[in-house]
Design an enzyme around this catalytic site. Structure first.
Site, PDB file in Angstrom:
ATOM      1  N   GLU A 157       0.835  -1.206   0.000  1.00  0.00           N
ATOM      2  CA  GLU A 157       0.000   0.000   0.000  1.00  0.00           C
ATOM      3  C   GLU A 157       0.869   1.255   0.000  1.00  0.00           C
ATOM      4  O   GLU A 157       0.554   2.242  -0.684  1.00  0.00           O
ATOM      5  CB  GLU A 157      -0.943  -0.031   1.207  1.00  0.00           C
ATOM      6  CG  GLU A 157      -2.043  -1.071   1.056  1.00  0.00           C
ATOM      7  CD  GLU A 157      -2.929  -1.199   2.285  1.00  0.00           C
ATOM      8  OE1 GLU A 157      -4.145  -1.031   2.165  1.00  0.00           O
ATOM      9  OE2 GLU A 157      -2.381  -1.478   3.379  1.00  0.00           O
ATOM     10  N   GLU A 180      -3.948  -9.636   3.473  1.00  0.00           N
ATOM     11  CA  GLU A 180      -4.722  -9.373   4.689  1.00  0.00           C
ATOM     12  C   GLU A 180      -5.852 -10.377   4.912  1.00  0.00           C
ATOM     13  O   GLU A 180      -6.201 -10.693   6.054  1.00  0.00           O
ATOM     14  CB  GLU A 180      -5.315  -7.958   4.636  1.00  0.00           C
ATOM     15  CG  GLU A 180      -4.308  -6.847   4.817  1.00  0.00           C
ATOM     16  CD  GLU A 180      -3.644  -6.430   3.516  1.00  0.00           C
ATOM     17  OE1 GLU A 180      -2.959  -5.393   3.505  1.00  0.00           O
ATOM     18  OE2 GLU A 180      -3.814  -7.135   2.498  1.00  0.00           O
TER      19      GLU A 180
END
Length: 694
Positions: free
Chosen positions: A121, A141
């Protein structure tokens, strides 16, 4: 500005480029201290007129493996790719990512090693990305029951398109640098992403972009954004295969909001869904499993330094298990000799290896050169003497104690004293097998699961005489070939199969009392298993269990009756279900047979609720797990959970049998076990181990 901005972020300037190198632990987890240091270094770079661009770098093994899970209001260790910490002290990850994206000067991410979760990210917020050819990038995740929480659901689609982004987010799988370049996730590959030439080229590309920020790029999403509901349609296949349907659903909702409405609305939905998942039982279960798997790597008495190098291995048996084990060893670059008693069996087994490799090539999971290299490491033989230079030999013969004892006697005469001998037995005593060898200290169990080249679990069975070198070598080899090793003690069935036998007995009893195969299988699948016990039995072949029961003098009235009728499962077109190919359907003949068997057993059938069926299947298993812990067969409750998730497809978002017991309440499990023991007259259902006092 040539001095370090912080001890965990080295800062240097060359040709107007501020190089910010993260040095926080082995994986550059984006915890509070690293976020603070990066923010401070960025502030100084923004204010320095000599700096015209910024290069973010990591360490050779990791650009950054993600967020720090210790900030998730948890005591668990840090994990790669956990997403958004949301810590109030210092810049949170979303704020740091936004700072990078909005930076007034070009920011280049030079990716080495892994860029996972929050690390990716951060890189996606940079204005360009260069990766070394060995880099791996991903958003894992979902493997913790979470979704990306620092803009991953809104930025990734803008770089690679919605379909590819959904695939990466919902599966959690990482991608190679070559795939990332093809898809647009990175802009260039370079052996050294920090080399001045590569960085200059990247800065030139950034300066030529009409929209520098990732959030402003819409060419990859414009068509999808114009059609409401298009993200949902694209996500259909990914959702149907999701291992955690709750986190997958949340991820799709966030991706849809960011594409079909706006970037900022997508960020809001992502944040909301992330917090929702973080507070969920499903995420708690998967974070427990992460910690449990790490703990399982450190069993009591293990000395990793005692492991012997395995330069060459041997496998006895070229059947389904032997061939799979050979493939697993060869996949790790270990030359392996497979020995069979007969040429026909050897040829058949090696032909199956060739077929498996061809299938993997056809599916794109393995290249032709890689498959050929792997196959070249597997040699067939009819002579045990060819194990003379092996460091490890794994026996994978038929599950018969006499057969295995004979094999170990033969091995004992041909291998070097230093060679480790392992049995792939599913049930039999390693101590009895080892007793017939000159050096029982070098004998242990390595219980693989079928197909052995695919399934991730290995139960490493420590016998009474197994020494430190044998145990450490078994654990190290399992890890080397990409498996999850869990050390267990010696008993019939070890941990997994011992508990499975209890469930199987309860499933059979439920049929006698009033349930039908379709209802029982559906209840377990609704809980999250991929298959129910009767579907699994039909796939494996009912005759295998029938043959074992006859040898042991035991019975399973319904299964025995099916076998006596020639219904062995899929291979005969009929078992608990009727089959057209591999597709099963409920068969009225099976119901008639079950009713007849119940009557013959003197059992009055009655309807059973789904809740009763689930408890009758799971709670006796949990009870057996409590016994296993009390006996010291497993060291930790988490070890049992890892075994069932990795080896028996227990849904990860349910945390494993013993975690699930804690979730629903030990007292409740114990109370229901007492109820079923009284109802059925089966004293084995009375609470045991830690449940006895609940």
């Amino acid at each position: 500005m040539g001095e370090p901005a912080d001890r965990i972020v080295d800062v240097s300037i060359a040709d107007g480029v501020a190089r910010l190198t993260m040095r926080s632990g082995s994986v550059n987890a984006l915890g509070r201290d690293l976020r603070r240091a990066l923010a401070a270094a960025l502030d100084r770079a923004a204010a320095d007129p000599d700096v015209t661009a910024v290069l973010l770098l990591g360490q050779p093994r990791a650009f950054s493996a993600g967020a720090d899970i210790t900030e998730f209001k948890s005591t668990e260790p840090e994990v790669a790719g956990a997403g958004q910490p949301g810590h109030a002290d210092g810049p949170d990850l979303r704020a740091l990512v936004a700072r990078v994206e909005d930076f007034p000067k070009p920011v280049i991410a030079g990716i080495t090693g892994v860029a996972l979760g929050g690390g990716l990210e951060l890189a996606m917020a940079a204005h360009a990305r260069i990766a070394d050819p060995e880099a791996r990038l991903g958003l894992p995740e979902i493997t913790l029951g979470l979704i990306p929480g620092a803009g991953g659901t809104v930025r990734l689609p803008r770089l690679v398109g919605p379909r590819r982004a959904l695939g990466m987010i919902v599966t959690g799988k990482d991608v190679t640098a070559a795939d990332a370049l093809r898809d647009g996730l990175i802009d260039a590959m370079a052996e050294d992403p920090g080399a001045s030439g590569a960085v200059r080229d990247a800065i030139a590309r950034v300066n030529a972009l009409p929209a520098r920020r990732t959030r402003d790029r819409d060419d990859r999403i414009s068509e999808t954004a114009a059609t409401p509901g298009s993200v949902e349609r694209l996500a259909g296949a990914a959702l149907s295969k999701a291992k955690d349907p709750f986190a997958a659903r949340a991820a799709v909702d966030a991706v849809a909001a960011g594409i079909e409405q706006s970037f900022d609305h997508g960020l809001e939905v992502e944040r909301e869904k992330f917090q929702e998942r973080l507070a969920s039982a499903e995420s708690a279960a998967q974070r427990h499993l992460f910690a449990a798997e790490r703990a399982a790597r450190r069993p009591a008495g293990l000395d990793p330094e005692a492991a012997q190098p395995v330069r060459r291995a041997g496998v006895v048996g070229a059947g389904t298990m032997g061939g799979g084990i050979a493939m697993a060893l060869a996949s790790a670059g270990i030359p392996v000799t497979v020995v069979e008693a007969e040429r026909s069996a050897l040829d058949r087994g090696l032909a199956q290896v060739d077929k498996n490799l061809a299938v993997s090539v056809s599916r794109g999971s393995r290249g032709e050169e890689d498959a050929a290299a792997l196959r070249s490491l597997i040699t067939g033989s009819l002579d045990y003497a060819d194990f003379a230079d092996a460091d490890l030999v794994i026996e994978a013969a038929y599950e018969d104690l006499g057969v295995k004892q004979g094999i170990f006697t033969t091995l004992d005469a041909v291998v070097r004293p230093e060679c480790i001998l392992a049995s792939n037995t599913s049930y039999l005593s390693i101590d009895v097998i080892a007793a017939g060898t000159r050096l029982p200290s070098r004998v242990l169990g390595l219980h693989f699961f079928s197909p052995a080249n695919v399934m991730p679990l290995v139960e490493v069975v420590r016998g009474a005489a197994t020494d430190a070198a044998a145990l450490a070598t078994g654990v190290a080899t399992a890890r080397r070939i990409g498996k999850t090793p869990v050390v267990v003690g010696v008993c019939h069935g070890f941990v997994g199969n011992r508990m499975l036998e209890v469930r199987s007995a309860q499933a059979e009893q439920l049929l006698l009392e009033g349930a039908l195969p379709g209802q029982v299988d559906r209840v377990l699948k609704d809980f999250g298993f991929r298959m129910g016990p009767f579907e699994m039995g039909d796939m494996a072949g009912l005759d295998i269990g029938w043959r074992n029961r006859k040898a042991e003098g035991t019975t399973a009235p319904v299964s025995d009756a099916l076998c006596e009728a020639g219904r062995f499962g899929q291979k005969t077109g009929a078992g608990y279900y009727a089959y057209d190919g591999r597709e099963g359907r409920e068969d009225p003949e099976v119901e008639r047979l079950i009713v007849e068997v119940s009557r013959a057993e003197g059992i009055t059938r009655h309807s059973l609720t789904d809740g009763e069926i689930l408890e009758r299947l799971l709670f006796p298993m949990i009870n057996e797990g409590a016994r296993i812990l009390a006996e010291g067969i497993a060291e930790r409750a988490g070890d049992i959970d890892v075994i069932w998730v990795k080896g028996y497809n227990w849904p990860a978002y349910r945390g494993g049998p013993l975690w699930y017991a804690g979730h629903v309440g030990h007292g409740y499990v114990a109370e229901r076990l007492r109820h079923y023991a009284e109802q059925t007259g089966d004293a084995s259902l009375l609470p045991a181990g830690f449940l006895a006092g609940a």
